[in-house]
Design a protein around this motif. Structure first.
Motif, PDB file in Angstrom:
ATOM      1  N   ARG A  19       0.808  -1.219   0.000  1.00 45.49           N
ATOM      2  CA  ARG A  19       0.000   0.000   0.000  1.00 45.49           C
ATOM      3  C   ARG A  19       0.845   1.273   0.000  1.00 45.49           C
ATOM      4  NH1 ARG A  19      -4.880  -1.814   4.100  1.00 45.49           N
ATOM      5  NH2 ARG A  19      -5.476  -3.652   2.894  1.00 45.49           N
ATOM      6  N   GLN A  20       2.038   1.166  -0.616  1.00 44.59           N
ATOM      7  CA  GLN A  20       2.904   2.338  -0.707  1.00 44.59           C
ATOM      8  C   GLN A  20       3.392   2.582  -2.131  1.00 44.59           C
ATOM      9  OE1 GLN A  20       5.958   2.594   2.269  1.00 44.59           O
ATOM     10  NE2 GLN A  20       4.639   1.694   3.827  1.00 44.59           N
ATOM     11  N   GLY A  21       3.748   1.521  -2.844  1.00 44.52           N
ATOM     12  CA  GLY A  21       4.243   1.674  -4.208  1.00 44.52           C
ATOM     13  C   GLY A  21       3.120   1.930  -5.195  1.00 44.52           C
ATOM     14  N   LYS A  22       3.397   2.712  -6.213  1.00 46.02           N
ATOM     15  CA  LYS A  22       2.390   3.018  -7.234  1.00 46.02           C
ATOM     16  C   LYS A  22       2.259   1.853  -8.213  1.00 46.02           C
ATOM     17  CE  LYS A  22       2.457   7.995  -7.176  1.00 46.02           C
ATOM     18  NZ  LYS A  22       1.100   8.165  -6.746  1.00 46.02           N
ATOM     19  N   ILE A  23       1.063   1.698  -8.769  1.00 49.19           N
ATOM     20  CA  ILE A  23       0.805   0.658  -9.757  1.00 49.19           C
ATOM     21  C   ILE A  23       1.120   1.175 -11.161  1.00 49.19           C
ATOM     22  CG2 ILE A  23      -0.998  -0.775 -10.801  1.00 49.19           C
ATOM     23  CD1 ILE A  23      -2.349  -0.860  -8.034  1.00 49.19           C
ATOM     24  N   PHE A  24       0.747   2.416 -11.439  1.00 45.28           N
ATOM     25  CA  PHE A  24       0.912   2.988 -12.778  1.00 45.28           C
ATOM     26  C   PHE A  24       2.063   3.976 -12.804  1.00 45.28           C
ATOM     27  CE2 PHE A  24      -3.416   1.483 -12.685  1.00 45.28           C
ATOM     28  CZ  PHE A  24      -3.526   0.837 -13.907  1.00 45.28           C
ATOM     29  N   GLU A  25       2.760   4.011 -13.942  1.00 47.72           N
ATOM     30  CA  GLU A  25       3.924   4.878 -14.092  1.00 47.72           C
ATOM     31  C   GLU A  25       3.553   6.340 -14.301  1.00 47.72           C
ATOM     32  OE1 GLU A  25       6.537   3.404 -17.132  1.00 47.72           O
ATOM     33  OE2 GLU A  25       6.496   1.381 -16.312  1.00 47.72           O
ATOM     34  N   GLU A  39       6.029  -3.211 -13.803  1.00 46.03           N
ATOM     35  CA  GLU A  39       5.966  -4.677 -13.790  1.00 46.03           C
ATOM     36  C   GLU A  39       6.001  -5.179 -12.346  1.00 46.03           C
ATOM     37  OE1 GLU A  39       8.278  -8.573 -15.612  1.00 46.03           O
ATOM     38  OE2 GLU A  39       8.856  -6.579 -16.278  1.00 46.03           O
ATOM     39  N   PHE A  40       6.812  -4.528 -11.529  1.00 49.70           N
ATOM     40  CA  PHE A  40       6.945  -4.862 -10.117  1.00 49.70           C
ATOM     41  C   PHE A  40       6.665  -3.616  -9.287  1.00 49.70           C
ATOM     42  CE2 PHE A  40       9.787  -7.696 -12.422  1.00 49.70           C
ATOM     43  CZ  PHE A  40       9.440  -8.932 -11.894  1.00 49.70           C
ATOM     44  N   CYS A  41       6.172  -3.802  -8.082  1.00 48.81           N
ATOM     45  CA  CYS A  41       5.942  -2.673  -7.177  1.00 48.81           C
ATOM     46  C   CYS A  41       7.281  -2.001  -6.876  1.00 48.81           C
ATOM     47  CB  CYS A  41       5.297  -3.163  -5.882  1.00 48.81           C
ATOM     48  SG  CYS A  41       5.160  -1.878  -4.616  1.00 48.81           S
ATOM     49  N   PRO A  42       7.367  -0.680  -7.020  1.00 51.30           N
ATOM     50  CA  PRO A  42       8.626   0.012  -6.735  1.00 51.30           C
ATOM     51  C   PRO A  42       9.035  -0.047  -5.266  1.00 51.30           C
ATOM     52  CG  PRO A  42       7.055   1.493  -7.846  1.00 51.30           C
ATOM     53  CD  PRO A  42       6.351   0.215  -7.561  1.00 51.30           C
ATOM     54  N   HIS A  43       8.094  -0.375  -4.380  1.00 54.44           N
ATOM     55  CA  HIS A  43       8.413  -0.396  -2.953  1.00 54.44           C
ATOM     56  C   HIS A  43       8.705  -1.806  -2.443  1.00 54.44           C
ATOM     57  CE1 HIS A  43       7.565  -0.183   1.419  1.00 54.44           C
ATOM     58  NE2 HIS A  43       8.254   0.938   1.301  1.00 54.44           N
ATOM     59  N   CYS A  44       7.812  -2.759  -2.713  1.00 56.09           N
ATOM     60  CA  CYS A  44       7.970  -4.099  -2.125  1.00 56.09           C
ATOM     61  C   CYS A  44       8.362  -5.177  -3.129  1.00 56.09           C
ATOM     62  CB  CYS A  44       6.687  -4.523  -1.406  1.00 56.09           C
ATOM     63  SG  CYS A  44       5.300  -4.894  -2.505  1.00 56.09           S
ATOM     64  N   GLY A  45       8.329  -4.860  -4.425  1.00 58.59           N
ATOM     65  CA  GLY A  45       8.751  -5.833  -5.427  1.00 58.59           C
ATOM     66  C   GLY A  45       7.688  -6.815  -5.877  1.00 58.59           C
ATOM     67  N   LEU A  46       6.433  -6.640  -5.469  1.00 57.40           N
ATOM     68  CA  LEU A  46       5.347  -7.524  -5.894  1.00 57.40           C
ATOM     69  C   LEU A  46       5.195  -7.460  -7.410  1.00 57.40           C
ATOM     70  CD1 LEU A  46       2.751  -9.264  -5.279  1.00 57.40           C
ATOM     71  CD2 LEU A  46       1.530  -7.093  -5.270  1.00 57.40           C
ATOM     72  N   GLY A 118      -6.726 -11.616  -4.262  1.00 57.14           N
ATOM     73  CA  GLY A 118      -6.379 -12.354  -3.048  1.00 57.14           C
ATOM     74  C   GLY A 118      -5.025 -11.991  -2.474  1.00 57.14           C
ATOM     75  N   ILE A 119      -4.413 -10.926  -2.957  1.00 52.16           N
ATOM     76  CA  ILE A 119      -3.126 -10.475  -2.421  1.00 52.16           C
ATOM     77  C   ILE A 119      -3.373  -9.870  -1.043  1.00 52.16           C
ATOM     78  CG2 ILE A 119      -1.191  -8.877  -2.738  1.00 52.16           C
ATOM     79  CD1 ILE A 119      -1.737  -9.088  -5.776  1.00 52.16           C
ATOM     80  N   LYS A 120      -2.662 -10.357  -0.064  1.00 52.73           N
ATOM     81  CA  LYS A 120      -2.846  -9.914   1.327  1.00 52.73           C
ATOM     82  C   LYS A 120      -1.956  -8.726   1.647  1.00 52.73           C
ATOM     83  CE  LYS A 120      -5.592 -13.327   2.276  1.00 52.73           C
ATOM     84  NZ  LYS A 120      -6.944 -13.139   1.895  1.00 52.73           N
ATOM     85  N   TYR A 121      -2.480  -7.840   2.468  1.00 51.41           N
ATOM     86  CA  TYR A 121      -1.737  -6.670   2.941  1.00 51.41           C
ATOM     87  C   TYR A 121      -0.673  -7.117   3.924  1.00 51.41           C
ATOM     88  CZ  TYR A 121      -0.899  -2.269   5.422  1.00 51.41           C
ATOM     89  OH  TYR A 121      -0.338  -1.164   6.010  1.00 51.41           O
ATOM     90  N   GLN A 122       0.553  -6.669   3.695  1.00 53.41           N
ATOM     91  CA  GLN A 122       1.664  -6.972   4.587  1.00 53.41           C
ATOM     92  C   GLN A 122       2.335  -5.654   4.990  1.00 53.41           C
ATOM     93  OE1 GLN A 122       4.193  -9.753   2.531  1.00 53.41           O
ATOM     94  NE2 GLN A 122       2.551 -11.261   2.335  1.00 53.41           N
ATOM     95  N   PRO A 123       1.896  -5.064   6.103  1.00 54.44           N
ATOM     96  CA  PRO A 123       2.382  -3.728   6.476  1.00 54.44           C
ATOM     97  C   PRO A 123       3.871  -3.657   6.801  1.00 54.44           C
ATOM     98  CG  PRO A 123       1.088  -4.678   8.255  1.00 54.44           C
ATOM     99  CD  PRO A 123       0.983  -5.619   7.089  1.00 54.44           C
ATOM    100  N   ASP A 124       4.491  -4.790   7.097  1.00 54.22           N
ATOM    101  CA  ASP A 124       5.902  -4.775   7.486  1.00 54.22           C
ATOM    102  C   ASP A 124       6.841  -4.696   6.288  1.00 54.22           C
ATOM    103  OD1 ASP A 124       4.899  -7.282   6.819  1.00 54.22           O
ATOM    104  OD2 ASP A 124       6.442  -8.339   7.951  1.00 54.22           O
ATOM    105  N   LEU A 125       6.307  -4.639   5.065  1.00 57.62           N
ATOM    106  CA  LEU A 125       7.174  -4.555   3.881  1.00 57.62           C
ATOM    107  C   LEU A 125       7.538  -3.118   3.573  1.00 57.62           C
ATOM    108  CD1 LEU A 125       5.576  -7.187   1.529  1.00 57.62           C
ATOM    109  CD2 LEU A 125       7.684  -7.353   2.800  1.00 57.62           C
TER     110      LEU A 125
END
Length: 125
Positions: A19-25, A39-46, A118-125
């Motif tokens: 819930r920090q990295g942007k999806i769109f450029e 392609e990947f989340c800029p913050h967590c790498g998803l 179904g992607i779960k929120y992981q606040p510690d990332l």
């Protein structure tokens, strides 16, 4: 950034996992890049596209949004313009669909990622 709710993250186009990295450029009003996703989340790498063809399902969400908007506009025309000719419905609804296409594209993908994937929120990332 603090604790961002799922709705806030979806409205701002943020990653469903961190819930920090942007999806769109680029912003939705960019004429040449409204559809460019990281392609990947800029913050967590998803990896956003979990598998090939993953966002085909977002087309159904987009179809539902477009249908709902067209239906609402149709009802408004029916009641405010006293059931005009068919060409007027087409002349009003078709341009609106074209104008909202970039927004609809993005909203449907964000809804698909946040509420269907179904992607779960992981606040510690």
């Amino acid at each position: 950034m603090g604790n961002v709710s799922k709705l806030q993250a979806a409205l701002n186009g943020l990653c469903p996992r961190c819930r920090q990295g942007k999806i769109f450029e680029k912003p939705f009003y960019s004429l040449t890049g409204f559809d460019k996703m990281y392609e990947f989340c800029p913050h967590c790498g998803l990896r956003y596209e979990v598998e090939p063809g993953y966002f085909y399902g977002a087309m159904f969400v987009s179809y539902a949004i477009s249908g709902g908007v067209a239906l609402v506009i149709g009802f408004i025309l029916f009641y405010l313009a006293n059931d005009p000719d068919g060409w007027l419905y087409v002349a009003v609804i078709a341009p609106v669909m074209i104008i909202i296409a970039p927004i609809n594209f993005r909203v449907s993908r964000v809804i698909w990622l946040h509420y269907v994937s179904g992607i779960k929120y992981q606040p510690d990332l």
